[in-house]
Design a protein around this motif. Sequence first.
Motif, PDB file in Angstrom:
ATOM      1  N   GLU A   1      30.563  -3.102   5.771  1.00  0.00           N
ATOM      2  CA  GLU A   1      29.935  -3.495   7.042  1.00  0.00           C
ATOM      3  C   GLU A   1      28.933  -4.620   6.834  1.00  0.00           C
ATOM      4  O   GLU A   1      28.889  -5.582   7.609  1.00  0.00           O
ATOM      5  CB  GLU A   1      29.243  -2.284   7.667  1.00  0.00           C
ATOM      6  CG  GLU A   1      28.528  -2.583   8.969  1.00  0.00           C
ATOM      7  CD  GLU A   1      27.790  -1.365   9.504  1.00  0.00           C
ATOM      8  OE1 GLU A   1      26.544  -1.349   9.445  1.00  0.00           O
ATOM      9  OE2 GLU A   1      28.462  -0.432   9.971  1.00  0.00           O
ATOM     10  N   ARG A   2      28.103  -4.524   5.805  1.00  0.00           N
ATOM     11  CA  ARG A   2      27.098  -5.564   5.556  1.00  0.00           C
ATOM     12  C   ARG A   2      27.764  -6.895   5.265  1.00  0.00           C
ATOM     13  O   ARG A   2      27.354  -7.948   5.780  1.00  0.00           O
ATOM     14  CB  ARG A   2      26.203  -5.173   4.381  1.00  0.00           C
ATOM     15  CG  ARG A   2      25.077  -6.181   4.103  1.00  0.00           C
ATOM     16  CD  ARG A   2      24.382  -5.938   2.777  1.00  0.00           C
ATOM     17  NE  ARG A   2      25.161  -6.390   1.642  1.00  0.00           N
ATOM     18  CZ  ARG A   2      25.156  -7.656   1.174  1.00  0.00           C
ATOM     19  NH1 ARG A   2      24.424  -8.579   1.777  1.00  0.00           N
ATOM     20  NH2 ARG A   2      25.888  -7.989   0.126  1.00  0.00           N
TER      21      ARG A   2
ATOM     22  N   TYR B   1      29.121  -4.524  14.158  1.00  0.00           N
ATOM     23  CA  TYR B   1      29.220  -5.888  13.631  1.00  0.00           C
ATOM     24  C   TYR B   1      28.086  -6.747  14.162  1.00  0.00           C
ATOM     25  O   TYR B   1      27.851  -6.814  15.377  1.00  0.00           O
ATOM     26  CB  TYR B   1      30.570  -6.479  14.037  1.00  0.00           C
ATOM     27  CG  TYR B   1      30.799  -7.919  13.648  1.00  0.00           C
ATOM     28  CD1 TYR B   1      30.833  -8.298  12.312  1.00  0.00           C
ATOM     29  CD2 TYR B   1      31.005  -8.902  14.620  1.00  0.00           C
ATOM     30  CE1 TYR B   1      31.072  -9.626  11.950  1.00  0.00           C
ATOM     31  CE2 TYR B   1      31.253 -10.225  14.272  1.00  0.00           C
ATOM     32  CZ  TYR B   1      31.281 -10.573  12.929  1.00  0.00           C
ATOM     33  OH  TYR B   1      31.519 -11.883  12.575  1.00  0.00           O
ATOM     34  N   GLN B   2      27.374  -7.412  13.255  1.00  0.00           N
ATOM     35  CA  GLN B   2      26.277  -8.299  13.624  1.00  0.00           C
ATOM     36  C   GLN B   2      26.706  -9.746  13.440  1.00  0.00           C
ATOM     37  O   GLN B   2      27.172 -10.120  12.355  1.00  0.00           O
ATOM     38  CB  GLN B   2      25.044  -8.006  12.754  1.00  0.00           C
ATOM     39  CG  GLN B   2      24.555  -6.564  12.796  1.00  0.00           C
ATOM     40  CD  GLN B   2      24.071  -6.160  14.172  1.00  0.00           C
ATOM     41  OE1 GLN B   2      23.405  -6.938  14.862  1.00  0.00           O
ATOM     42  NE2 GLN B   2      24.404  -4.945  14.582  1.00  0.00           N
ATOM     43  N   ASP B   3      26.586 -10.543  14.495  1.00  0.00           N
ATOM     44  CA  ASP B   3      26.933 -11.964  14.404  1.00  0.00           C
ATOM     45  C   ASP B   3      26.192 -12.695  15.507  1.00  0.00           C
ATOM     46  O   ASP B   3      26.380 -12.416  16.700  1.00  0.00           O
ATOM     47  CB  ASP B   3      28.453 -12.160  14.565  1.00  0.00           C
ATOM     48  CG  ASP B   3      28.917 -13.541  14.112  1.00  0.00           C
ATOM     49  OD1 ASP B   3      28.200 -14.518  14.384  1.00  0.00           O
ATOM     50  OD2 ASP B   3      29.990 -13.628  13.492  1.00  0.00           O
TER      51      ASP B   3
ATOM     52  N   CYS C   1      30.727  -7.914   6.098  1.00  0.00           N
ATOM     53  CA  CYS C   1      31.458  -8.436   7.258  1.00  0.00           C
ATOM     54  C   CYS C   1      30.560  -9.201   8.229  1.00  0.00           C
ATOM     55  O   CYS C   1      31.048 -10.033   9.003  1.00  0.00           O
ATOM     56  CB  CYS C   1      32.115  -7.284   8.027  1.00  0.00           C
ATOM     57  SG  CYS C   1      33.611  -6.620   7.251  1.00  0.00           S
ATOM     58  N   SER C   2      29.262  -8.949   8.216  1.00  0.00           N
ATOM     59  CA  SER C   2      28.367  -9.528   9.213  1.00  0.00           C
ATOM     60  C   SER C   2      28.351 -11.055   9.167  1.00  0.00           C
ATOM     61  O   SER C   2      28.634 -11.660   8.138  1.00  0.00           O
ATOM     62  CB  SER C   2      26.938  -9.000   9.006  1.00  0.00           C
ATOM     63  OG  SER C   2      26.408  -9.469   7.782  1.00  0.00           O
ATOM     64  N   GLU C   3      28.026 -11.654  10.304  1.00  0.00           N
ATOM     65  CA  GLU C   3      27.890 -13.113  10.448  1.00  0.00           C
ATOM     66  C   GLU C   3      29.148 -13.860   9.998  1.00  0.00           C
ATOM     67  O   GLU C   3      29.086 -14.887   9.329  1.00  0.00           O
ATOM     68  CB  GLU C   3      26.656 -13.619   9.681  1.00  0.00           C
ATOM     69  CG  GLU C   3      25.348 -13.015  10.136  1.00  0.00           C
ATOM     70  CD  GLU C   3      24.972 -13.341  11.578  1.00  0.00           C
ATOM     71  OE1 GLU C   3      25.511 -14.343  12.121  1.00  0.00           O
ATOM     72  OE2 GLU C   3      24.161 -12.603  12.173  1.00  0.00           O
TER      73      GLU C   3
END
Length: 473
Positions: free
Chosen positions: A368-369, A420-422, A371-373
């Motif tokens: 997960e980390r 998800y962080q983006d 995958c971010s941005e």
Amino acid sequence: MSNHLKPSLNQDQLVTQNYSRDDIQAGVLHLGVGAFHRAHQAVYFDRLLTNENQQNWGIIGVNIRPQDSQAFARFVEQDGEYVLKTIAADGITKYEHIRSLVKQIDGAQAPDDVDTALASESIQLVTSTVTEGGYYLDENRGLMLDHPAIKADIAGDRNTLYAFLYAGLKKRSETSNAKITLLCCDNLRHNGELLEAGLIQFIAAKQDTNLVNWVKLNASFPCSMVDRITPKPSQQHADDVQTRFGVDDKMTVMSEDFIQWVVEDKFAGKKPSLDLVGVQLVKDVVPFEEAKIRILNASHTCLSYKAALKGFTYFDEAACDAELKQYYIDFTQTESIPSIGHSDIDLRDYRSVVLNRFSNKNVGDTVERICSEGYTKITVFLIPIILSCYSKSITPIFTISAIANWFHFLQEVKKGRFNYQDQNIDKLINYNFNKEDIKSFTTDVSLWGAIIKNNPEFSTTLSNEIEKLGTLK
């Protein structure tokens, strides 16, 4: 020593560098005190402070994001001290008591204090880790003047790195007038050049010609390459430190044992003797950054979306999966390494080292980390590989396959499967898995402009790879 960090148990197992904090003067101001900085640059300076005549290189740690103020408050409470836990692939674990962050300023709460610190002649070096997306530059190194955060900062707000640098350097030019080195430590190619380009454009947009001229005469922007896999902080490691040493450290950070820092030897004023503690000061950082970005960062990104869709939680699980391990070998052998071309570094040996690091089950880095941005990572890490491959008559099918997986990953994000962080999510969230949207995605100029212009076949190949992964509605 902070009251929180007075070990009552197993003191001999906690490595503390041999210097008195009372003797340390701050010579570095760091913007963006996240886990990576605390596992990397702060560690090097902690080790440097034990050396003769190097006691003026303590760090002032600055938070610039309001959303991080709560966590930063605990860091202030601990007086900037914390424990770093490193775990090697063979399970050997070490603990270090890091004390180099001798002062803390929450710039989101007290921006004027940051300006005063940056203006001080004792500060000779400003370092930054604000993530790849924190520089707001397009593919031509143009500052995104229409971005809401940049527009607000030009009008006088404090949202970005540039606003803090502008205000602090302006005050410095009007007071101490001392030369300054601005050292970017984010994963960007030619990062020093990018920081300089963005900052000069920002100051010009503020219509401050005098400061533009002052910066050009008094500041330098070395390029650098940083490397240490550092997962998001976990309560598990804080609990371990509490049990093992009897200390209440909410800021415990954990990383792998590998660490590397390569810095272009271009300092405007005084230079810390970082070579004493293993930092490589070189004339040209490019060979190091290209190897790291195109092999480690790019494969990290490529594997992450495939790993997420296969249901892996931790990245080491993905690195040990037969299918994904073979993908890594194929991607690096046929695309990422050829895209680099000649290098003074043994790229195949480096590829093996990276895979071994990825497979370290003790690190517990989450998919997960990583995958971010994705928007920024794909732009920074993958597009140059694609362009280089096409220029060498190589169809970058493995890189394109990873992007197709990113597209499908975004479909699952919309279903709530992934957190998800983006910061660019608004540009991505409206693409659905249908012919029309796939065509729009694969011809999106904001994402693929340089590729589409020179290699129109890319869009067709990407569309085909996307469609292979599912049944169109």
